[in-house]
Write an enzyme that holds these catalytic residues in place. Structure first.
Site, PDB file in Angstrom:
ATOM      1  N   LEU A 215      46.359  40.733  46.387  1.00  0.00           N
ATOM      2  CA  LEU A 215      46.046  40.365  44.645  1.00  0.00           C
ATOM      3  C   LEU A 215      45.282  41.667  43.966  1.00  0.00           C
ATOM      4  O   LEU A 215      45.509  41.573  42.806  1.00  0.00           O
ATOM      5  CB  LEU A 215      45.308  39.002  44.615  1.00  0.00           C
TER       6      LEU A 215
ATOM      7  N   GLU B 159      38.521  36.733  56.573  1.00  0.00           N
ATOM      8  CA  GLU B 159      38.185  36.615  58.033  1.00  0.00           C
ATOM      9  C   GLU B 159      38.809  37.573  58.915  1.00  0.00           C
ATOM     10  O   GLU B 159      38.227  38.319  59.913  1.00  0.00           O
ATOM     11  CB  GLU B 159      38.081  35.530  58.232  1.00  0.00           C
TER      12      GLU B 159
END
Lengths: 334, 760, 184
Positions: free
Chosen positions: B644, B719
């Site tokens: 994004l 992560e």
């Protein structure tokens, strides 16, 4: 932090009034840079009723002594000593030890006198609650059976195994520095070795000072070979961590033989550890890795370890050998 | 459904652009207010007191001295706090509901279950006075024997039916692992040990609470304001509609603020007691006992392979301590059992009831440890079958999830491995390790993967366009450093056809539309889905209004033929015909128009499995004489679906990779078995990397399109950056000095213990 | 619930010199020169500079991360030198010039939207994530450059290691310092 009162010492008779204020009141302590003291006040490890702020006293600055040594005012900040050209030139291991200690911010705050007085980093001392003979004589030592990876292996006793945390005290020990103090009775001088007490049966006594005795300066006698000295510090993190092992060393080699040598160890002793056994073993002998190794072994033979810090004597041996190899290889600073 | 596009297709919209953070100005000027920084009239300060024993009972509490101390307003203990309404069950905050950190609430009785358990709360008019008085509370205990580490409780281990709040089965099997291992040409059977870890965000957990009548407002530092709202309301026994939680900025979390721990509720109770606002900020030391940890663990992993290195069997067992209340283990076996094709598998969790808090999520929970075991063992397998470690991974590559048999919704692992190898210069590994003075240089690699999690219930957002042509889009997210405010601004602007400067995204308040906590790398995917849905709905509304408006140049057009560019609705084929949003609203005397959007995750029975893949490469320097390991370079390539914002995504992956370095070489909390206390509970002794430890990090993206996970195809970057770094470093150490280290962290004494033969 | 507006002190110059007498332990009037303005606070002598800035003056740019001198989040300048506000007692700062991140861009601390070059580069290079350590990083970074320790990355690494960033934005922090160092 307990409630405290504050008194600022300044002006023409500032030193005398500060001495008087603390000497006359067992509940008063000096406050310099505060980097250890404020921390321990907040932890309830220290509990004076009053702080006497000595930061404005005229005890800062570096003077050259006639013999080529230096006199470092007790309130000179660590960063100012580290960046002093004369310190860098004559005693690079002092400058290097300072730069590798703490952080830039702490070095701007902490004074050299305060550094000599800094408290141990043992977690059991600092938590204000675990058994600790240093904090509460006779209470016992939780570190002996506790988490002790960073604790000392030299100069320990059955009452205390806390490591002396200072970096800069290590080269100062190697240099036979002197601690100058003042009391209401006058001036006093301590040899560096006499200034730091081993814990023995009285771990709460860390220095021979009387209450109200104020460090005024650290004198570093001249030592020509110290111009090519080094400070080698080993730790997990690359920066901003106390030493697991450190070595301050200077060596003079003539015709392949050790003419003179100064060595002190950090991170392993209950006080800044002057390695006299190693020095004695080296002087007059060949400047070879083998003799460095034998000298290191001689120094560390007396080490007493816990299961968690059992690696330290070996690490200290290797670090000491590396330091001397580096100095004799090209004389460069580490 | 995988489409590999090596060079990302350029879009002219805002999504994907490396926009600067919209909250950057607030953060660099110090004007961003965190939970313990809200100025309130009559504010008071609370400080917690923790138990000094690991197990037992309180025999007496003497709070007289504390109560007498200057400025003290209240000392709360189990004797006067009052009872909570009910103890909610442990449930991850992604569920969007009640999410307590453990199935226990302190100060309800005299029983002590772990050292540091809150036993008193002191409220005073200043922080210094509260802190001082907290030291004056004298608590006496009748101590009982405790278990706090694996070594003490090995005999008491049990196999739970399920772990992780019931979401993960205690045992998973497929095929016949025993028989396959027996028949395997090569086996590697190793045990790995892991120290406990603590999150240590730089902002300590904090809550500020105040009551107005029966309505509670909480400023909380949290990964999800909604989770705090529901949890505190349930504990207090009041409707959640009477609790408003505000959390605009959270100063780092990494899982430590993912669940709702006890302090927000205690702050609310204290505020009710003293009738003034209460701020309760944990001390750094309390961060080690009051918001969970990654548990100490031991993993035994057995690989069976044929002579070509193809896996035929994988057995993976984990043993770890949990609390007295919950069957918690981080799910270390999950991804490690799904990364490679392997027909026979057995994964078993075993737990020990111990006197600690319930362990909790910590960045890359399970993947970081499970992949260390798997990928270190794979490196050893490569050595055994004489294959390049990279080639071994490629040989075991799979297009299907070995656990479910379903195809991956998107993949990219192969491309990540190849790209990472290129970036680090993997071909150098064929030569003997290089030497640089006292340093031996090694290269290592590992695969990386992290699951794609989705929320359990619909997520909502609201989009509003004002008559001045600017828009505000809202959802109750909190920025924990991910850049969510920035990327959602971009998503909203793109959907509305507005420049980002005219679009503002707001979050951080339970008065806004409800979304679940930003956990499990799911925030960008689920929030972008709902923001995109809301903003698209608004855009359709606006276009519909225009084509139905006789005064509009677009009157009578087919809405499907209308585009929006720079806030101007135009005919796609005749861009000269159209009008601004603002003109439409002003002409119709409309102050604004608004739409809400709701997005629910795809059904569980979709014929796909989802995973984010990556690859990690490390170059390390080892001084075998002094035991030092320094990471010189990390290169990672990742396939996180749609990116994004290239800048913030890169930063998150970089941060994750340095977390992996930290896990590999620095982080360990030492439990003192006798007292149950974490012995190094400070940032001076619990080592996290400083600037000097962090090498330059090379982050690369492999663009994969995923049309399954959510509307924008976002798989998350929070992560996966950490997964696989620790084994890549351990494998590089092996390459440098020829020694396999199977514990984390790898410290000086580990290198030292066998360095002689390697160096002399 | 009303938001308290921090009072800006006026009448600078009328305050008397600090007395030589003992002060405290009860709250005493302490005069602080913060970001160029004279401020008066009533605090106990045990209150740290960090506590005085945050709780009394509502200047929350300096952060409480550890209160033990181990994280650097509270870094401010006293007389132009970067120090840790958590280990400094506020009362010891009387007569010194204190600068916080709020006063970095514009000396009077009003902000008015302008940024210091280091702040601009921190944004441009994405040198933070959660932002909590950021004011301390920035105050330290400007200090690092002014002290002459930002010559290369190795130097920046060492001289910026007193500021922990748990998000681990370190490579970007170095990039920001490199970009800003000629404009500081």
């Amino acid at each position: 932090m307990r409630p405290i009162s504050y008194l600022r010492a300044e002006g023409a008779d500032g030193i005398d009034s500060a001495l008087r204020a603390v000497t006359d009141d067992p509940g008063s302590d000096f406050l310099a840079g505060g980097t250890t003291e404020v921390d321990l006040l907040r932890q309830h490890v220290l509990g004076p009723r009053r702080l006497v702020d000595i930061n404005r006293l005229p005890l800062a600055g570096i003077e050259e002594l006639p013999d080529g040594g230096l006199r470092i005012g007790a309130l000179t900040r660590m960063s100012d000593v580290a960046s002093s050209p004369v310190v860098q030139e004559r005693f690079p291991m002092v400058s290097r030890a300072l730069v590798l200690g703490a952080s830039a911010q702490l070095r701007h705050m902490a004074s050299m006198g305060g550094n000599m007085m800094q408290k141990v980093r043992c977690g059991y001392y600092r938590d204000a609650e675990s058994p600790c003979n240093k904090r509460e004589p006779g209470a016992g030592c939780a570190a002996l059976t506790g988490v002790s990876r960073t604790h000392a292996v030299l100069g320990t006793s059955e009452h205390c195994i806390a490591t002396h945390p200072s970096d800069v005290a290590v080269p100062l020990a190697a240099l036979d520095a002197r601690i100058r103090t003042r009391t209401l009775d006058g001036e006093h001088t301590y040899a560096f070795d006499d200034f730091f007490l081993e814990p023995g049966d009285t771990p709460h006594r860390e220095h021979p000072l009387t209450h109200g005795e104020l460090i005024t300066a650290i004198e570093v006698p001249a030592l020509p070979m110290a111009r090519r000295s080094l400070y080698l510090k080993v730790r997990d993190r690359e920066s901003y961590e106390f030493a697991l092992v450190s070595v301050a060393a200077a060596i003079e080699v003539r015709d392949g033989k050790v003419g003179g040598v100064r060595i002190a160890l950090g991170g392993v002793g209950t006080r800044p550890w002057r390695a006299r056994r190693a020095e004695d073993a080296l002087v007059g002998g060949p400047a070879t890795t083998k003799s460095f190794d034998l000298a290191a072994r001689a120094e560390l033979a007396a080490a007493r370890t816990t299961p968690m810090n059992a690696f330290k004597p070996e690490l200290a041996r290797r670090t000491l050998v590396r330091a001397l190899e580096t100095l004799t290889r090209d004389g460069s600073r580490s | 459904m995988t489409t590999i596009t090596p060079t990302p297709a350029p879009t002219d919209g805002p999504v994907g652009r490396p926009l600067d953070r919209v909250d950057g100005h607030a953060k660099v000027t110090g004007t961003a207010r965190y939970a313990a920084e809200v100025p309130l009239t009559g504010l008071t300060h609370a400080v917690l007191v923790g138990a000094r024993v690991a197990r037992g009972r309180i025999t007496s509490i003497d709070s007289a001295a504390a109560e007498r101390a200057e400025g003290v307003l209240a000392v709360l203990t189990h004797e006067n706090l009052g009872k909570i309404a009910a103890q909610p069950q442990l449930l991850p905050s992604l569920a969007g509901s009640v999410a307590p950190g453990e199935t226990f609430f302190p100060m309800q009785g005299d029983e002590i279950h772990y050292a540091g358990q809150h036993v008193a709360l002191v409220v005073a008019d200043t922080y210094e006075r509260a802190l001082h008085a907290s030291r004056l509370v004298r608590v006496s205990y009748a101590e009982e024997p405790s278990v706090t580490v694996i070594a003490q409780g090995r005999d008491q281990a049990y196999e739970p039916e399920a772990i992780f709040a019931g979401f993960v089965p205690g045992r998973t099997e497929r095929g016949d692992v025993e028989a396959a291992l027996g028949a395997a040409a090569v086996t590697v059977d190793r045990t790995f040990t892991f120290a406990a870890n603590h999150h240590n965000p730089i902002e300590t957990s904090a809550a500020t609470a105040y009551w107005e009548g029966d309505r509670l407002t909480l400023h909380d530092t949290t990964q999800g304001v909604t989770a705090t709202q529901h949890t505190v309301a349930a504990l207090l026994g009041i409707p959640h509609t009477r609790v408003r939680v505000i959390g605009h900025f959270t100063g780092g979390s990494f899982g430590g603020k993912a669940m709702v721990w006890h302090h927000p509720t205690l702050a609310a109770l204290a505020a009710r007691k003293v009738g003034r606002p209460v701020r309760l900020a944990l001390t750094r030391e309390q961060m080690f006992v009051a918001c969970g940890h990654r548990e100490e663990q031991e993993q035994r992993l057995t690989l069976g392979a044929d002579e070509d290195g193809r896996l035929v069997a994988l057995r993976h067992h984990k043993l770890s301590p949990t609390s007295p209340f919950d069957h918690w283990a981080e799910p270390s076996l999950g991804v490690a059992g799904q990364l490679y094709a392997c027909p026979n598998y057995e994964g078993v969790y075993r737990l020990i009831r111990a006197n600690t808090t319930t362990p909790t999520f910590m960045r890359c929970p399970g993947e970081a440890t499970g992949l260390f075991a798997l990928e270190t063992a794979m490196d050893e397998l490569a050595e055994r079958v004489d294959l390049d470690p990279l080639e071994l991974r490629l040989r075991n590559y799979t297009e299907n999830d070995p656990a479910s048999g379903r195809p991956w919704s998107s993949n990219g692992l192969r491309e990540c491995l190849e790209r990472g190898a290129e970036r680090i210069g993997w071909e150098r590994r064929a030569a003997p390790p290089a030497r640089d003075g006292d340093w031996l240089i090694g290269l290592g690699m590992a695969a990386s993967a992290y699951p794609v999690y989705g929320p359990n219930n619909p997520q909502r957002a609201r989009a509003r366009l004002y008559a001045d042509g600017t828009a505000v889009v809202q959802a109750a997210v909190t920025d924990i450093g991910t850049g969510v405010l920035t990327v959602m601004t971009q998503v909203a602007a793109e959907a509305l056809g507005l420049p980002v400067e005219r679009c503002r995204f707001e979050g951080g308040d339970t008065d806004l539309p409800n979304v679940a906590a930003a956990v499990g790398s799911s925030g960008a995917g689920m929030v972008s889905a709902t923001v995109h849905t809301a903003a698209s709905a608004l855009r359709e509304q606006l276009i519909a209004r225009a084509v139905g408006d006789e005064g509009s140049p677009l009157h009578g057009a087919d809405p499907a033929d209308v585009d929006v560019r720079d806030g101007r609705m135009v005919l796609r084929d005749a861009p000269g015909t159209g009008e601004d949003y603002a003109e439409l609203l002003q002409r119709n005397f409309l102050p604004d128009m608004e739409a809400t959007g709701s997005w629910g995750p795809p059904p569980q029975d979709a014929p796909f499995a989802s995973m984010t893949f990556g690859a990690q490469f490390a170059e390390v320097a080892v001084d075998p004489v002094l035991g030092l390991v320094r990471v010189r370079r990390l290169a990672g390539a990742f396939a996180p679906g749609r990116v994004l914002n290239a800048k913030t995504a890169r930063s998150q992956l970089m941060g994750g990779m340095i977390w992996g370095l930290s896990q590999a070489l620095l982080e360990a909390t030492h439990m003192e078995p006798g007292t149950g206390r974490w012995a190094n509970a400070s940032l001076g002794e619990y080592l996290v990397p400083v600037n000097a430890d962090a090498p330059d990090v090379d982050v690369d993206f492999i663009e994969v399109r995923d049309t399954v996970v959510n509307p924008l195809g976002v798989k998350g970057v929070g992560e996966v950056g950490q997964a696989g770094v620790a084994p890549a470093i351990a494998n590089a150490i092996h390459h440098a000095i020829g020694r396999r280290l199977r514990k984390l962290p790898i410290t000086i004494e580990d290198i030292l213990s066998g360095a002689d033969e390697a160096s002399r | 619930m009303t938001v308290r507006t921090p009072g800006t002190e006026t009448g600078a110059g009328t305050a008397t010199e600090p007395e030589a007498d003992e002060r405290g332990p009860d709250p005493v009037k302490v005069r602080l020169d913060v970001n160029g303005a004279q401020r008066h606070v009533d605090i106990e002598p045990r209150v740290s500079l960090l506590g005085a800035l945050r709780d009394e003056l509502q200047l929350t740019g300096a952060k409480r991360g550890c209160d033990q001198g181990t994280c650097g989040a509270c870094t401010v300048w006293v007389d132009g030198r970067r120090v840790l506000a958590c280990l400094t007692l506020a009362i010891t700062c009387e007569g010194a010039e204190i600068t916080t991140v709020e006063g970095l861009a514009t000396p009077d601390g009003t902000g008015d939207g302008r940024l210091h070059p280091m702040q601009e580069e921190f944004i441009r290079h994405d040198a933070f994530q959660c932002g909590y350590c950021t004011p301390g990083q920035i105050m330290s970074a400007v200090g690092c450059v002014r002290e002459g320790h930002a010559g290369d990355d190795g130097e920046i690494k060492e001289w910026m290691s007193g500021n922990i960033c748990r998000c681990a934005a370190y490579p970007n922090i170095r990039a920001a310092i490199r970009a800003a160092r000629d404009r500081v």
